[in-house]
Design a protein around this motif. Structure first.
Motif, short mmCIF file in Angstrom:
data_model
loop_
_atom_site.label_atom_id
_atom_site.label_comp_id
_atom_site.label_asym_id
_atom_site.label_seq_id
_atom_site.Cartn_x
_atom_site.Cartn_y
_atom_site.Cartn_z
N ALA A 110 25.33 39.42 -21.31
CA ALA A 110 25.33 38.31 -20.37
C ALA A 110 25.53 38.79 -18.94
CB ALA A 110 26.43 37.31 -20.74
N ALA A 111 26.29 39.87 -18.76
CA ALA A 111 26.51 40.41 -17.42
C ALA A 111 25.25 41.09 -16.89
CB ALA A 111 27.67 41.42 -17.45
N GLU A 112 24.36 41.48 -17.78
CA GLU A 112 23.14 42.18 -17.39
C GLU A 112 21.93 41.26 -17.29
OE1 GLU A 112 22.65 45.05 -20.45
OE2 GLU A 112 24.40 46.26 -19.87
N THR A 113 21.93 40.17 -18.07
CA THR A 113 20.73 39.33 -18.19
C THR A 113 21.07 37.88 -17.89
OG1 THR A 113 19.95 40.81 -19.94
CG2 THR A 113 18.80 38.72 -19.68
N ARG A 114 20.45 37.32 -16.88
CA ARG A 114 20.70 35.93 -16.52
C ARG A 114 20.30 35.00 -17.66
NH1 ARG A 114 18.08 34.41 -10.90
NH2 ARG A 114 19.07 32.44 -11.54
N GLY A 115 21.02 33.91 -17.77
CA GLY A 115 20.70 32.91 -18.78
C GLY A 115 21.28 33.18 -20.15
N THR A 116 21.99 34.31 -20.31
CA THR A 116 22.62 34.62 -21.60
C THR A 116 23.98 33.92 -21.67
OG1 THR A 116 21.55 36.79 -21.65
CG2 THR A 116 23.42 36.45 -23.13
N GLU A 117 24.15 33.08 -22.67
CA GLU A 117 25.41 32.35 -22.85
C GLU A 117 26.04 32.72 -24.19
OE1 GLU A 117 25.40 28.08 -21.78
OE2 GLU A 117 23.25 28.38 -21.43
N VAL A 118 27.36 32.68 -24.21
CA VAL A 118 28.10 33.09 -25.41
C VAL A 118 29.15 32.04 -25.75
CG1 VAL A 118 29.36 34.94 -26.55
CG2 VAL A 118 27.84 35.48 -24.62
N THR A 119 29.10 31.54 -26.99
CA THR A 119 30.12 30.62 -27.49
C THR A 119 30.70 31.19 -28.77
OG1 THR A 119 29.02 28.69 -26.52
CG2 THR A 119 30.56 28.27 -28.32
N TRP A 120 32.00 31.07 -28.90
CA TRP A 120 32.71 31.60 -30.07
C TRP A 120 33.41 30.44 -30.78
CZ3 TRP A 120 37.97 34.52 -29.47
CH2 TRP A 120 38.43 34.95 -30.74
N ALA A 121 33.19 30.31 -32.08
CA ALA A 121 33.79 29.23 -32.86
C ALA A 121 34.66 29.79 -33.97
CB ALA A 121 32.69 28.35 -33.46
N ILE A 122 35.90 29.28 -34.07
CA ILE A 122 36.81 29.68 -35.14
C ILE A 122 37.37 28.43 -35.81
CG2 ILE A 122 37.43 31.87 -34.06
CD1 ILE A 122 40.02 30.57 -33.09
N ARG A 123 37.76 28.55 -37.06
CA ARG A 123 38.27 27.40 -37.82
C ARG A 123 39.70 27.06 -37.44
NH1 ARG A 123 36.41 29.21 -43.91
NH2 ARG A 123 34.16 29.37 -43.51
N THR A 124 40.47 28.06 -37.05
CA THR A 124 41.89 27.84 -36.78
C THR A 124 42.11 27.29 -35.38
OG1 THR A 124 42.10 30.14 -36.09
CG2 THR A 124 42.58 29.64 -38.39
N ALA A 125 43.36 26.97 -35.09
CA ALA A 125 43.69 26.37 -33.81
C ALA A 125 43.91 27.41 -32.71
CB ALA A 125 44.96 25.52 -33.96
N SER A 126 44.03 28.67 -33.08
CA SER A 126 44.33 29.71 -32.10
C SER A 126 43.65 31.02 -32.47
CB SER A 126 45.83 29.93 -32.01
OG SER A 126 46.14 31.10 -31.28
N PRO A 127 43.22 31.81 -31.47
CA PRO A 127 42.62 33.12 -31.74
C PRO A 127 43.63 34.25 -31.77
CG PRO A 127 42.38 32.61 -29.43
CD PRO A 127 43.11 31.43 -30.05
N THR A 128 44.92 33.92 -31.88
CA THR A 128 45.97 34.94 -31.80
C THR A 128 45.74 36.10 -32.76
OG1 THR A 128 47.62 33.30 -31.13
CG2 THR A 128 48.45 35.35 -32.10
N ARG A 129 45.37 35.79 -33.99
CA ARG A 129 45.20 36.86 -34.97
C ARG A 129 44.04 37.77 -34.58
NH1 ARG A 129 43.49 36.23 -41.34
NH2 ARG A 129 43.57 38.43 -41.86
N THR A 130 42.96 37.21 -34.06
CA THR A 130 41.81 38.03 -33.66
C THR A 130 42.18 38.92 -32.48
OG1 THR A 130 40.32 36.27 -34.36
CG2 THR A 130 39.39 37.99 -32.98
#
Length: 468
Positions: free
Chosen positions: A218-238
């Motif tokens: 995304a930093a190199e190519t315009r128009g690149t978008e990133v979304t991250w989806a997790i089931r839990t309420a927090s990404p702490t473990r990741t």
């Protein structure tokens, strides 16, 4: 020596753990046949060759394999360097498979369809323990073996996107928009992601690995978008333990991911359990249904399913397996690795006793032994096969003298699905009670990092430390 002892031990899979099993069998003077479905050694590892392990070489080389390679004049890599999957193959696994002590015993293009006992189905008990295994290949050939070490891994059986363990509605109809875990975002697969919106579903290191690559793209190519989806309420473990992680590269992975999320370069969706997918004018809409019945959706160009892996025990349907109903690991191993109880990077030393099934002589090892648990480390598989092979050779003292020293993540909790910051559970784990039963697990498992990323195969590739 009876007739059964004159038959070879069949090893399924020529990945890191399968080849380690062959090396230990050679040292013990036990004949073996390695059955590999691919056309070369470490076929699964080669599929994620662009990924850098977060475990250094010292954790990625089996001791028996090293002894064989050293005898052949092998130049060992720097023990503190972090190899890519491709380097793991080129500098270690392929040279190992090509050794004259092992090469004649490896059969490529040999896909196993079923394992049973010669002339006996699962119902028959009389004489079972002294009857050869019959292994049927995809081409119809039947082979006989005195024992079976199944190191076939889980790479070919990823989990579905559906949150309930079933495919999400419409999942099979939108395959053109879905990606397997660990696509080569910055390399051969770049055109599928550049200038597009990608949703990464999953909370393991394979998801983190892909997210970091997408952020770089995304930093190199315009128009690149990133979304991250997790089931839990927090990404702490990741996010992991950061500087407290015994593997610096693994700790850095979570810290870098957190920085991207905090800066808004990666959009994070929590409590996201996929319910349905549907085509939408050349894109795909991913629908979430919440417990109260309300729905929300996001429309993207690509979806990366980094949801982990599960074992396929169908080839052993005519064998007597004793599987934990939750994890699909052996009942003795399951409580030691259950992610509902802990998320530590360590696991108590375990070997043949914890991995035995009622079917005498059958052992699932490597990643497959962990069932659906995500924290498998390649070094764990090496100690598993050392113990199992010692038992097959009748050396029970060595088989039960299990030694396993694994690097801790620096963040553990007793309920990994919750958002907590505790680090209480990573102390020495209690030793497991020995049981009189068989074995299991095989990026075929590794500590995956990435060129600027990392991975734990949510139970996936074979490598150093792979887990989620």
């Amino acid at each position: 020596m009876n007739a059964l002892d004159q038959l070879p031990v069949a090893v399924i899979g020529a990945g890191p753990v399968g080849l380690a099993a062959a090396a230990h069998l050679h040292e013990r003077g036990l004949p073996c046949t390695v059955l590999e479905a691919g056309d070369d050694a470490a076929a699964a590892v080669r599929q994620w060759g662009h990924v850098r392990l977060f475990s250094p070489w010292r954790y990625n080389v089996d001791p028996a394999a090293r002894r064989l390679l050293d005898e052949a004049g092998w130049t060992a890599p720097d023990p503190d360097a972090l190899p890519t999957g491709a380097e793991l193959v080129a500098d270690y696994l392929r040279p190992l498979a090509e050794l004259p002590q092992l090469a004649p015993h490896i059969r490529y293009g040999a896909r196993v369809r079923a394992i049973t006992r010669l002339g006996l189905d699962r119902l028959r008990t009389a004489g079972r323990d002294h009857t050869p295994f019959l292994i049927r290949l995809a081409d119809g050939e039947d082979l006989l073996a005195r024992a079976v070490i199944d190191a076939s891994g889980t790479w070919g059986t990823p989990n579905v996107l559906g949150a309930a363990g079933l495919p999400a509605h419409g999942e099979s109809e939108v395959g053109a928009y879905l990606e397997h875990a660990l696509p080569d975002v910055l390399g051969t697969d770049r055109d599928r992601f550049a200038g597009r919106h990608t949703l990464v579903v999953g909370a393991g290191h394979s998801a983190a690995n892909t997210l970091l690559s997408l952020a770089e793209l995304a930093a190199e190519t315009r128009g690149t978008e990133v979304t991250w989806a997790i089931r839990t309420a927090s990404p702490t473990r990741t996010y992991g333990g950061g500087d407290a992680d015994a593997l610096p590269a693994r700790g850095a992975l979570g810290s870098r991911l957190r920085a991207h999320v905090d800066a808004g370069r990666i959009r994070l969706l929590t409590g996201f359990s996929v319910h349905a997918l549907a085509p939408a004018d050349g894109r795909v809409t991913v629908v979430v249904r919440h417990a109260g019945g309300e729905q929300e959706s996001v429309t993207v160009d690509r979806v990366v399913a980094a949801t982990g892996f599960r074992p396929d025990h169908s080839i052993a349907a005519e064998l007597r397996l004793d599987l934990d109903p939750v994890l699909d690991a052996t009942r003795a191993l399951a409580p030691l690795i259950d992610p509902n109880e802990h998320s530590c990077g360590t696991v108590p030393p375990h070997g043949v006793d914890e991995l035995t099934h009622p079917e005498v002589g059958y052992h699932a090892v490597g990643m497959k032994s962990y069932g659906r648990a995500p924290t498998f480390l390649m070094a764990t598989g090496y100690e598993q096969v050392r113990s199992v092979v010692a038992a097959l050779a009748g050396d029970w003292r060595a088989a039960r003298d299990v030694q396993l020293d694994l690097p801790e993540t620096g963040v553990c909790n007793s309920n990994p699905d919750d958002s907590v910051d505790g680090t209480d559970c990573c102390g020495p784990a209690p030793a497991a009670e020995p049981v009189a039963r068989g074995l299991a697990t095989g990026v075929s498992g590794g500590l995956l990092a990435a060129p600027l990323t990392l991975v734990t195969l949510d139970a996936a590739p074979a490598g150093g430390c792979c887990g989620s």
